[in-house]
Design a protein around this motif. Structure first.
Motif, PDB file in Angstrom:
ATOM      1  N   TYR A 101      23.758  58.923  34.948  1.00  0.00           N
ATOM      2  CA  TYR A 101      23.402  56.692  34.894  1.00  0.00           C
ATOM      3  C   TYR A 101      24.009  56.407  36.360  1.00  0.00           C
ATOM      4  N   SER A 102      25.504  56.809  35.945  1.00  0.00           N
ATOM      5  CA  SER A 102      26.849  55.776  36.629  1.00  0.00           C
ATOM      6  C   SER A 102      27.963  56.902  36.406  1.00  0.00           C
ATOM      7  N   PRO A 103      28.298  57.698  36.636  1.00  0.00           N
ATOM      8  CA  PRO A 103      29.760  58.469  36.311  1.00  0.00           C
ATOM      9  C   PRO A 103      30.915  57.635  37.216  1.00  0.00           C
ATOM     10  N   GLU A 104      30.498  57.007  38.042  1.00  0.00           N
ATOM     11  CA  GLU A 104      32.055  56.094  38.095  1.00  0.00           C
ATOM     12  C   GLU A 104      32.403  54.774  37.384  1.00  0.00           C
ATOM     13  N   ALA A 105      31.213  54.427  37.200  1.00  0.00           N
ATOM     14  CA  ALA A 105      31.202  53.165  35.522  1.00  0.00           C
ATOM     15  C   ALA A 105      32.072  53.525  34.908  1.00  0.00           C
ATOM     16  N   VAL A 106      31.653  55.035  34.073  1.00  0.00           N
ATOM     17  CA  VAL A 106      33.017  55.296  32.964  1.00  0.00           C
ATOM     18  C   VAL A 106      34.055  55.568  33.463  1.00  0.00           C
ATOM     19  N   ALA A 107      34.310  56.501  34.666  1.00  0.00           N
ATOM     20  CA  ALA A 107      35.642  56.608  35.258  1.00  0.00           C
ATOM     21  C   ALA A 107      36.453  55.179  35.247  1.00  0.00           C
ATOM     22  N   GLU A 108      35.411  54.215  36.079  1.00  0.00           N
ATOM     23  CA  GLU A 108      36.714  53.004  36.502  1.00  0.00           C
ATOM     24  C   GLU A 108      37.261  52.523  35.107  1.00  0.00           C
ATOM     25  N   HIS A 109      35.963  52.245  34.476  1.00  0.00           N
ATOM     26  CA  HIS A 109      36.485  52.321  33.499  1.00  0.00           C
ATOM     27  C   HIS A 109      37.831  53.156  32.813  1.00  0.00           C
ATOM     28  N   CYS A 110      37.603  54.044  32.357  1.00  0.00           N
ATOM     29  CA  CYS A 110      38.688  54.530  32.079  1.00  0.00           C
ATOM     30  C   CYS A 110      40.379  54.597  32.740  1.00  0.00           C
ATOM     31  N   MET A 111      40.050  54.545  34.004  1.00  0.00           N
ATOM     32  CA  MET A 111      40.580  53.884  34.899  1.00  0.00           C
ATOM     33  C   MET A 111      41.543  52.045  34.430  1.00  0.00           C
ATOM     34  N   ALA A 112      40.505  51.592  34.352  1.00  0.00           N
ATOM     35  CA  ALA A 112      40.785  50.453  33.234  1.00  0.00           C
ATOM     36  C   ALA A 112      42.694  50.678  32.379  1.00  0.00           C
ATOM     37  N   LEU A 113      41.440  51.504  31.154  1.00  0.00           N
ATOM     38  CA  LEU A 113      41.978  51.547  29.919  1.00  0.00           C
ATOM     39  C   LEU A 113      43.895  51.814  30.503  1.00  0.00           C
ATOM     40  N   ILE A 114      43.738  53.126  31.581  1.00  0.00           N
ATOM     41  CA  ILE A 114      45.254  53.779  32.057  1.00  0.00           C
ATOM     42  C   ILE A 114      45.680  52.281  32.161  1.00  0.00           C
ATOM     43  N   LEU A 115      45.420  51.464  33.712  1.00  0.00           N
ATOM     44  CA  LEU A 115      46.116  50.700  33.813  1.00  0.00           C
ATOM     45  C   LEU A 115      46.384  49.535  33.141  1.00  0.00           C
ATOM     46  N   LEU A 139      57.624  45.935  30.277  1.00  0.00           N
ATOM     47  CA  LEU A 139      57.390  46.968  31.452  1.00  0.00           C
ATOM     48  C   LEU A 139      56.856  47.544  30.953  1.00  0.00           C
ATOM     49  N   GLY A 140      56.318  48.056  32.542  1.00  0.00           N
ATOM     50  CA  GLY A 140      55.534  48.944  32.530  1.00  0.00           C
ATOM     51  C   GLY A 140      56.044  50.669  33.340  1.00  0.00           C
ATOM     52  N   PHE A 141      54.308  51.285  33.361  1.00  0.00           N
ATOM     53  CA  PHE A 141      55.341  52.801  34.311  1.00  0.00           C
ATOM     54  C   PHE A 141      54.060  53.069  35.416  1.00  0.00           C
ATOM     55  N   ASN A 142      54.690  53.250  36.401  1.00  0.00           N
ATOM     56  CA  ASN A 142      53.549  53.963  38.297  1.00  0.00           C
ATOM     57  C   ASN A 142      52.560  54.533  37.622  1.00  0.00           C
TER      58      ASN A 142
END
Length: 325
Positions: A101-115, A139-142
């Motif tokens: 349906y939208s692979p980008e939707a899940v991938a972008e949400h995954c990246m949102a969790l990571i960030l 304090l975060g990381f790159n």
């Protein structure tokens, strides 16, 4: 064709109401209840059922559906681990799904969790609302130059690879079913050992059930980040909690949970949560949980509704659909 749509939510009814305008020979009956042995009777008088990830279509439920005259099962999702496919076929029930349906939707949400976990923006948000501007503890990381391992690299994984490449990450992939790409293919053990961030993108099968167990966590780097936007039971939750307590897991982002069918997609803010494992999991300060919303974008909901109706139309008129399971 009359279709009983189970696990109905207000947010999706608008998309289905819009899509159905192009299919005058299909009618929906909406039910908020999950489909299970206690609610299967609601499908009486219908030709098909439309179900979601937490509906339980085990052999007994399928047999009762067949007795009610149901001929078709339309999954409005990609995964079908909640359906006993062998029993469905034996009963002559045809099963269709929405494979993409939208692979980008899940991938972008995954990246949102990571960030969010990497930069602690969720904690910063709460601090600022309380007029606390202290940076200590934030304090975060790159992501740049970090090694990110993807277990499974189908359409969602491929979309995430593109995002990670843009961040300048080194991407490792374990998936026996893919060819070469802009990533490095490795064994599962190597991925577990070398990754700073591990993200799950494989279906739930007998082979992947509790794929991340105590032994797998033991092979990971100390302080690893683990992300799961796939299916909850790919992670052994109790082993995951032990890994959090030992600081083996430094960051955990979940959009799915092993026992989510008893929790997700409902407002439980006035309830006492009875799932002690979930309560313990959510109590860690380095754990971020969202309620299976990775798919939840306007684009994805539109595609889910349209594809589901096309699937049902094809079944009714006995025309070809590539989405049969």
């Amino acid at each position: 064709m009359k279709v009983a749509l189970f696990s109905s939510q207000k947010y999706e009814n608008a998309f289905f109401s819009q899509a159905i305008k192009n299919f005058i020979d299909i009618e929906f009956a909406y039910f908020e209840h999950n489909l299970n042995r206690d609610t299967v009777y609601l499908a009486s008088g219908c030709d098909a059922v439309c179900v979601f990830v937490n509906d339980d279509l085990n052999a007994c439920v399928l047999a009762e559906l067949a007795e009610l005259g149901i001929k078709y099962i339309a999954l409005r999702c990609a995964g079908y681990n909640n359906v006993d496919i062998e029993s469905a076929h034996a009963l002559g029930l045809q099963v269709v799904r929405v494979p993409s349906y939208s692979p980008e939707a899940v991938a972008e949400h995954c990246m949102a969790l990571i960030l969010t976990l990497a930069r602690k923006t969720h904690k910063a948000y709460n601090r600022i609302r309380e007029e606390n501007f202290d940076l200590n503890g934030l304090l975060g990381f790159n992501i740049h130059n970090k090694t990110v391992g993807l277990i499974g690299c189908g359409k969602i994984g491929q979309a995430l690879v593109s995002i990670l490449n843009g961040f300048g990450a080194h991407t490792l992939v374990y998936d026996p079913n893919i060819g070469e790409g802009s990533y490095t293919q490795v064994s599962l053990d190597m991925l577990l050992q070398q990754s700073d961030i591990i993200s799950l993108h494989c279906p739930l099968t007998d082979a992947t059930h509790h794929l991340l167990d105590a032994q797998a966590f033991g092979k990971m780097k100390q302080g690893v980040m683990v992300i799961n936007t796939s299916r909850g039971a790919i992670i052994d939750t109790r082993a995951c909690i032990a890994a959090l307590k030992s600081n083996k897991i430094g960051y955990l982002g979940l959009d799915v949970y092993e026992q989510e069918s008893e929790l997700f997609f409902k407002d439980r803010s006035e309830e006492i949560i009875q799932d002690d494992t979930f309560v313990r999991l959510s109590s860690f300060p380095n754990v971020l949980i969202t309620g299976h919303q990775g798919f939840f974008t306007q684009e994805a909901m539109t595609e889910i509704a349209n594809t589901t109706l096309k699937n049902l139309h094809a079944l009714k008129h006995k025309t070809h659909t590539p989405n049969l399971v």
